[in-house]
Design an enzyme around this catalytic site. Structure first.
Site, mmCIF file in Angstrom:
data_model
loop_
_atom_site.group_PDB
_atom_site.id
_atom_site.type_symbol
_atom_site.label_atom_id
_atom_site.label_comp_id
_atom_site.label_asym_id
_atom_site.label_seq_id
_atom_site.Cartn_x
_atom_site.Cartn_y
_atom_site.Cartn_z
ATOM 1 N N SER A 247 -2.659 -8.312 2.793
ATOM 2 C CA SER A 247 -3.226 -8.261 4.149
ATOM 3 C C SER A 247 -3.648 -9.648 4.594
ATOM 4 O O SER A 247 -3.804 -9.908 5.787
ATOM 5 C CB SER A 247 -4.427 -7.318 4.182
ATOM 6 O OG SER A 247 -4.078 -6.068 3.632
ATOM 7 N N ARG A 248 -3.868 -10.560 3.653
ATOM 8 C CA ARG A 248 -4.321 -11.911 4.006
ATOM 9 C C ARG A 248 -3.167 -12.844 4.389
ATOM 10 O O ARG A 248 -3.424 -13.948 4.869
ATOM 11 C CB ARG A 248 -5.120 -12.525 2.853
ATOM 12 C CG ARG A 248 -6.456 -11.815 2.639
ATOM 13 C CD ARG A 248 -7.345 -12.536 1.644
ATOM 14 N NE ARG A 248 -8.707 -12.042 1.694
ATOM 15 C CZ ARG A 248 -9.241 -11.187 0.815
ATOM 16 N NH1 ARG A 248 -8.536 -10.733 -0.195
ATOM 17 N NH2 ARG A 248 -10.494 -10.786 0.945
ATOM 18 N N HIS B 269 0.837 -1.204 0.000
ATOM 19 C CA HIS B 269 0.000 0.000 0.000
ATOM 20 C C HIS B 269 0.872 1.255 0.000
ATOM 21 O O HIS B 269 0.573 2.241 -0.686
ATOM 22 C CB HIS B 269 -0.903 0.033 1.238
ATOM 23 C CG HIS B 269 -1.868 -1.113 1.341
ATOM 24 N ND1 HIS B 269 -1.775 -2.083 2.306
ATOM 25 C CD2 HIS B 269 -2.961 -1.429 0.607
ATOM 26 C CE1 HIS B 269 -2.768 -2.955 2.164
ATOM 27 N NE2 HIS B 269 -3.498 -2.591 1.137
ATOM 28 N N GLY C 38 -2.880 -1.425 -7.245
ATOM 29 C CA GLY C 38 -1.785 -2.373 -7.391
ATOM 30 C C GLY C 38 -2.034 -3.336 -8.538
ATOM 31 O O GLY C 38 -3.160 -3.816 -8.728
ATOM 32 N N GLN D 144 -18.124 -6.686 -1.771
ATOM 33 C CA GLN D 144 -17.209 -7.438 -2.635
ATOM 34 C C GLN D 144 -16.816 -8.774 -2.016
ATOM 35 O O GLN D 144 -16.020 -9.512 -2.608
ATOM 36 C CB GLN D 144 -15.983 -6.599 -2.987
ATOM 37 C CG GLN D 144 -15.019 -6.339 -1.849
ATOM 38 C CD GLN D 144 -13.978 -5.309 -2.241
ATOM 39 O OE1 GLN D 144 -14.268 -4.130 -2.436
ATOM 40 N NE2 GLN D 144 -12.742 -5.749 -2.402
ATOM 41 N N LYS E 89 -0.967 -6.182 -8.477
ATOM 42 C CA LYS E 89 -1.160 -7.486 -7.848
ATOM 43 C C LYS E 89 -2.586 -7.975 -8.094
ATOM 44 O O LYS E 89 -2.821 -9.144 -8.335
ATOM 45 C CB LYS E 89 -0.908 -7.386 -6.358
ATOM 46 C CG LYS E 89 -1.099 -8.707 -5.687
ATOM 47 C CD LYS E 89 -1.121 -8.599 -4.202
ATOM 48 C CE LYS E 89 -1.742 -9.853 -3.671
ATOM 49 N NZ LYS E 89 -2.965 -9.582 -2.959
ATOM 50 N N ASP E 90 -3.529 -7.036 -8.017
ATOM 51 C CA ASP E 90 -4.925 -7.360 -8.326
ATOM 52 C C ASP E 90 -5.161 -6.991 -9.784
ATOM 53 O O ASP E 90 -5.802 -5.981 -10.099
ATOM 54 C CB ASP E 90 -5.846 -6.604 -7.376
ATOM 55 C CG ASP E 90 -5.617 -7.030 -5.936
ATOM 56 O OD1 ASP E 90 -6.078 -8.111 -5.562
ATOM 57 O OD2 ASP E 90 -4.930 -6.300 -5.202
HETATM 58 P P1 AMP Z 1 -6.510 -3.959 -0.518
HETATM 59 O O1 AMP Z 1 -6.345 -3.172 0.745
HETATM 60 O O2 AMP Z 1 -6.047 -5.371 -0.423
HETATM 61 O O3 AMP Z 1 -7.874 -3.789 -1.136
HETATM 62 O O4 AMP Z 1 -5.521 -3.294 -1.554
HETATM 63 C C1 AMP Z 1 -5.560 -1.921 -1.810
HETATM 64 C C2 AMP Z 1 -4.688 -1.621 -2.975
HETATM 65 O O5 AMP Z 1 -3.354 -2.030 -2.699
HETATM 66 C C3 AMP Z 1 -5.124 -2.371 -4.244
HETATM 67 O O6 AMP Z 1 -4.987 -1.502 -5.358
HETATM 68 C C4 AMP Z 1 -4.128 -3.505 -4.308
HETATM 69 O O7 AMP Z 1 -3.902 -3.960 -5.624
HETATM 70 C C5 AMP Z 1 -2.885 -2.848 -3.745
HETATM 71 N N1 AMP Z 1 -1.941 -3.846 -3.244
HETATM 72 C C6 AMP Z 1 -2.201 -4.853 -2.369
HETATM 73 N N2 AMP Z 1 -1.099 -5.614 -2.189
HETATM 74 C C7 AMP Z 1 -0.126 -5.075 -2.971
HETATM 75 C C8 AMP Z 1 1.251 -5.401 -3.226
HETATM 76 N N3 AMP Z 1 1.846 -6.443 -2.646
HETATM 77 N N4 AMP Z 1 1.938 -4.623 -4.091
HETATM 78 C C9 AMP Z 1 1.342 -3.564 -4.697
HETATM 79 N N5 AMP Z 1 0.062 -3.203 -4.494
HETATM 80 C C10 AMP Z 1 -0.659 -3.940 -3.641
#
Ligand code: AMP
Length: 292
Positions: free
Chosen positions: A190-191, A37, A151, A61, A153-154
């Protein structure tokens, strides 16, 4: 750094900053912030001089039986991490009631996705991207950004949200940031906190699988069946890994391929369960050839 809890206050703040001539960038998150993040926030600096980080665990979601209730929530710790990082102007952390007045069951208008959610995660998480796209539309309307940072990643989420901005004329620049990884290659998530030490050690197979596929594509491999088999073989080395999917798709359409064309941009992606914990990873890669 200001904490804003209501849509009305967020909109007023965004309007004021826009009137003052500032460029607004939004970094949407579900909190439990980690270095992935923080990399998005660093990248956002190049796209805005007023940064808003949203923290909202979006119920719509998550499917039935998914981890909405267990999902880590620690706003105080997140606020401290953002203070330490510096440069974030607003944390927008609305309640569920604020984002879904009267509750999600009362909502009658949603933003839906066609075709782009037929494969990869969308295939196995029905309704997931409808929830993501709807909440991101609400976040855009609340935070009024010029740019929003996500990210890679998604990967499927990124491709779909780019289309959200384009197809619904939001005009928000959707920026993608490369995945931040642990030293052994595991993508930060986060998981990851749900993993036992044994599962954590085995989870390296996700990045190994997509890296193996990326290398083969770079070396000119065009047959997707062989690439998928390679990814499955790599992940088969982890005894506790239950593979949900291993796919190679076109990066624009997100449709699976039989054969990769010279110069084609593709995405190799996997999803794996360790117990109840579901992890994903991917690699974007351009096939060699195809001229300049
Ligand atoms: P989340 O809190 O999991 O919904 O993620 C919030 C944002 O952070 C999303 O755009 C994700 O793709 C990004 N994100 C989560 N993990 C990573 C990572 N390891 N590297 C880069 N971006 C990330």
């Amino acid at each position: 750094m200001e904490l804003i809890r209501t849509v009305k206050a967020m909109q007023a703040r965004a309007d004021a900053r826009r009137r003052a001539g500032q460029t607004l960038a939004l970094i949407p998150t579900m909190g439990a912030l980690h270095a992935g993040h923080l990399a998005l926030i660093e990248a956002a600096r190049a796209h805005g001089d007023h940064l808003t980080v949203s923290v909202f665990v979006n119920p719509t979601q998550f499917g039935p039986g998914e981890d909405f209730d267990q999902y880590p929530r620690r706003l105080e710790q997140d606020m401290k991490a953002l203070e330490d990082l510096g440069g974030v102007d607003v944390v927008f952390a609305p309640s569920v009631e604020e984002m879904y007045p009267g509750g999600q069951d009362r909502q009658r208008v949603w933003v839906d996705v066609e075709q782009l959610d037929a494969h990869l995660c969308g295939r196995y998480r029905p309704g997931h991207f409808k929830g993501v796209v709807t909440v991101v539309a609400k976040l855009f309307l609340s935070c009024k950004p010029h740019a929003a940072v996500f990210g890679l990643k998604d990967a499927q989420q990124f491709v779909i949200l780019r289309r959200l901005s384009r197809d619904l004329l939001f005009g928000v620049e959707v920026v993608g940031v490369p995945t931040v990884r642990e030293p052994d290659g595991l993508a930060l998530s986060s998981r990851n906190v749900y993993l036992s030490p044994a599962q954590r050690a085995q989870a390296v197979v996700l990045s190994q699988a997509v890296t193996a596929a990326r290398r083969l594509v770079e070396q000119g491999e065009q047959r997707v069946e062989g690439l998928v088999q390679t990814m499955l073989n790599v992940m088969g080395q982890a005894p506790d890994a239950h593979v949900q999917y291993a796919e190679v798709v076109d990066v624009e359409t997100l449709q699976p391929l039989d054969r990769i064309a010279p110069g084609q941009d593709v995405l190799a992606a996997v999803a794996v369960f360790f117990g109840k914990t579901r992890l994903i990873d991917n690699a974007f890669v351009r096939a060699p050839g195809g001229g300049v």
